[in-house]
Design an enzyme around this catalytic site. Structure first.
Site, mmCIF file in Angstrom:
data_model
loop_
_atom_site.group_PDB
_atom_site.id
_atom_site.type_symbol
_atom_site.label_atom_id
_atom_site.label_comp_id
_atom_site.label_asym_id
_atom_site.label_seq_id
_atom_site.Cartn_x
_atom_site.Cartn_y
_atom_site.Cartn_z
ATOM 1 N N HIS A 22 9.948 4.252 0.461
ATOM 2 C CA HIS A 22 9.294 2.961 0.710
ATOM 3 C C HIS A 22 9.350 2.078 -0.535
ATOM 4 C CE1 HIS A 22 5.934 0.323 2.244
ATOM 5 N NE2 HIS A 22 5.807 0.138 0.937
ATOM 6 N N GLU A 23 8.914 2.647 -1.654
ATOM 7 C CA GLU A 23 8.931 1.885 -2.910
ATOM 8 C C GLU A 23 10.354 1.585 -3.364
ATOM 9 O OE1 GLU A 23 6.328 0.534 -4.107
ATOM 10 O OE2 GLU A 23 4.968 1.548 -2.718
ATOM 11 N N HIS A 26 11.556 -1.596 -1.733
ATOM 12 C CA HIS A 26 11.135 -2.794 -2.464
ATOM 13 C C HIS A 26 12.014 -3.011 -3.694
ATOM 14 C CE1 HIS A 26 7.645 -3.475 -0.027
ATOM 15 N NE2 HIS A 26 6.999 -2.380 -0.425
ATOM 16 N N ASP A 205 22.327 6.618 38.407
ATOM 17 C CA ASP A 205 23.414 5.806 37.843
ATOM 18 C C ASP A 205 23.096 4.314 37.916
ATOM 19 O OD1 ASP A 205 24.885 8.133 37.376
ATOM 20 O OD2 ASP A 205 25.791 8.063 39.375
#
Length: 407
Positions: A22-23, A26, A205
């Site tokens: 996550h960091e 950034h 289908d």
């Protein structure tokens, strides 16, 4: 016990890796736009180890409970040196700051999707919605063992209603006699009440087909029966001889499309969970006081790690991976809520400044200055206090009365 500890440790490491990425999201976005990234650290507290590459210090801290990416001048109130001032984040165009802010959550979404793809290509994806997709047809066994619940072996005289009517593997039962059956539970409850010929609409289908199925009467366990108990009763119900699809299986190619669809389902479920979050807190408090822990209540990273350990101990790796993917989607969505100090709060301020300046220009006025974050400090502290209280409650509940599987 060793397998359980391994699962707990692996899940905790997975959480740490998610935070680190996550960091990193950034950081990579900020560097790509030319902003100055001073530090990138995993964890908080005392520094254990670090090194410097270029203008950025990378390192590890003692408390593995998160991490941070220190970008110079994230707001106009941040102190910057004369050298850093031209590259301060707040000086960059709104769209670039938006990309940097949203990059952390996007990283969670990408990581969650990768986990789902690997799960789909190897073990399959669970039918979490309970969609009534048929995995196979057989006879409608005439009876069940009252104690074990095992079905009797198919005899020559046992009918195969679904198969005889043309129901196939992969068909989705859409409705019975015009009444929608969105889940497998709906199908079972409807069929058990019916006898004789009835109209089924199935999706095959991409097209709807109508089938007439002659439903026979069979013996099944009563609703209040308990597997393994003596004295269970059998009752007359209808049955058509089909099995559901609890897991969708894919190959390496089809797993991509399956993962995309499942990701959409996950976003919907995460958002619904966030909306229902406040009403579940009282149940967490009850669990702390000794009440039965509702498996649908929120868990902390401690509780998630415990469940991950249970999954590994039980050999249910698909649950381990699904839980890790879910956690990434949840954190990614939660972090985009328009509340400070979350990234979503900073993004909301970016849009506020942009819209405000559009309005000012339309009125012939110059653009306003950056938002004064000090005026929002009281609201920020309230959000931090509430968030801290929720974390404390869930961690306490996960310690004294955790959600367990296979126990």
């Amino acid at each position: 016990m060793l397998a359980w500890l391994l699962g707990v440790v692996l899940f905790a490491l997975g959480i740490c890796a998610s935070v680190a990425l996550h960091e990193a999201g950034h950081m990579v976005a900020a560097k790509a736009f030319g902003m100055k990234v001073r530090r990138y650290f995993i964890g908080f507290g005392p520094k254990i180890w670090s090194f410097r590459r270029g203008e950025t210090e990378y390192g590890l801290k003692a408390i593995p409970a998160g991490g941070f990416c220190d970008i110079a001048g994230m707001t106009a109130l941040d102190e910057v040196t004369p050298e850093e001032a031209p590259r301060a984040m707040w000086r960059f165009p709104t769209w670039k700051r938006f990309v940097v802010m949203v990059a952390g959550s996007v990283t969670h979404f990408i990581l969650g999707f990768i986990i789902l793809y690997l799960l789909a290509a190897t073990m399959g994806l669970p039918n979490v919605a309970g969609t009534p997709v048929i995995s196979g047809t057989s006879c409608a066994a005439s009876t069940q063992d009252p104690k074990t619940g095992d079905y009797a072996e198919c005899g020559a005289n046992d009918p195969s209603p679904a198969r005889d009517a043309g129901l196939r593997e992969g068909d989705e039962i859409v409705s019975i006699d015009g009444k929608a059956t969105p889940t497998w539970t709906d199908v079972v409850s409807r069929v058990q009440k019916l006898r004789g010929e009835h109209e089924f609409v199935v999706m095959r289908d991409g097209a709807e087909r109508r089938l007439t199925i002659d439903i026979p009467t069979v013996k099944r366990l009563a609703p209040d029966a308990k597997i393994g108990a003596e004295g269970n009763k059998l009752v007359d119900v209808g049955a058509i001889g089909v099995t559901s699809t609890p897991v969708y299986h894919y190959n390496a190619g089809s797993a991509f499309g399956g993962s995309v669809e499942f990701t959409g389902t996950m976003f919907v479920r995460v958002w619904e969970g966030l909306l229902a979050f406040p009403e579940k807190i009282p149940k967490v408090i009850q669990a702390i006081g000794g009440g039965e822990r509702d498996p649908d209540t929120p868990v902390s990273v401690v509780g998630a790690s415990i469940i991950g350990g249970d999954a590994v101990e039980a050999g249910v790796w698909e649950l381990f991976l699904l839980l890790l993917a879910t956690l990434n989607f949840f954190v990614g969505v939660f972090n985009l809520l328009p509340l400070l100090p979350l990234d979503g709060g900073h993004i909301a301020i970016l849009f506020y400044e942009k819209i405000r300046d559009w309005v000012r220009r339309a009125r012939g006025k110059p653009a306003g200055g950056p938002v004064d974050y000090t005026k929002l400090s009281a609201v920020t502290m309230v959000v931090i206090f509430i968030g801290g209280a929720v974390v404390l409650l869930t961690v306490t509940a996960d310690i004294v009365n955790p959600i367990r599987i296979g126990q």
